[in-house]
Design a protein around this motif. Sequence first.
Motif, PDB file in Angstrom:
ATOM      1  N   VAL A 161      -4.286   5.998   2.039  1.00  0.00           N
ATOM      2  CA  VAL A 161      -3.624   4.813   1.492  1.00  0.00           C
ATOM      3  C   VAL A 161      -4.329   4.359   0.221  1.00  0.00           C
ATOM      4  O   VAL A 161      -5.528   4.581   0.058  1.00  0.00           O
ATOM      5  CB  VAL A 161      -3.578   3.659   2.520  1.00  0.00           C
ATOM      6  N   TRP A 162      -3.552   3.762  -0.687  1.00  0.00           N
ATOM      7  CA  TRP A 162      -4.125   3.143  -1.878  1.00  0.00           C
ATOM      8  C   TRP A 162      -3.202   1.993  -2.285  1.00  0.00           C
ATOM      9  O   TRP A 162      -2.015   2.001  -1.998  1.00  0.00           O
ATOM     10  CB  TRP A 162      -4.350   4.132  -3.011  1.00  0.00           C
ATOM     11  N   PRO A 163      -3.776   0.965  -2.920  1.00  0.00           N
ATOM     12  CA  PRO A 163      -2.979  -0.223  -3.239  1.00  0.00           C
ATOM     13  C   PRO A 163      -1.930   0.044  -4.302  1.00  0.00           C
ATOM     14  O   PRO A 163      -2.110   0.893  -5.170  1.00  0.00           O
ATOM     15  CB  PRO A 163      -4.023  -1.229  -3.734  1.00  0.00           C
ATOM     16  N   TRP A 189       0.842  -1.203   0.000  1.00  0.00           N
ATOM     17  CA  TRP A 189       0.000   0.000   0.000  1.00  0.00           C
ATOM     18  C   TRP A 189       0.867   1.238   0.000  1.00  0.00           C
ATOM     19  O   TRP A 189       1.819   1.346   0.769  1.00  0.00           O
ATOM     20  CB  TRP A 189      -0.893   0.023   1.245  1.00  0.00           C
ATOM     21  N   ARG A 244      -8.174   4.817  -3.164  1.00  0.00           N
ATOM     22  CA  ARG A 244      -7.574   5.450  -1.983  1.00  0.00           C
ATOM     23  C   ARG A 244      -8.625   5.668  -0.905  1.00  0.00           C
ATOM     24  O   ARG A 244      -9.787   5.964  -1.193  1.00  0.00           O
ATOM     25  CB  ARG A 244      -6.860   6.744  -2.350  1.00  0.00           C
TER      26      ARG A 244
END
Length: 90
Positions: A62-64, A30, A78
């Motif tokens: 957060v985002w992958p 992440w 996100r």
Amino acid sequence: MSRRRPPRRPRSAPPAAGPPPVEPKADGGWHVRRLTGTGTTGSYTCPDCHRPIPPGTPHVVVWPVEKPLLSAAAVDERRHWHTACWRRKP
């Protein structure tokens, strides 16, 4: 008699360019951006505790790293988390 100007403060450095750091979790990597809460205008809901994150509260976004199957881009996934909730995530 002339007036003296106070010395200028050095400007803070601009944010570093490039992607934010990656943190590994059980469900993959992440990207994590830490926000101080200043300048935040909206209220967000933490996906872990489902409680609001009021404007002005420090938190993380957060985002992958990898794009999920049905998303156009990873950044579309996100989410805003309380910092403590993100730390507890396995």
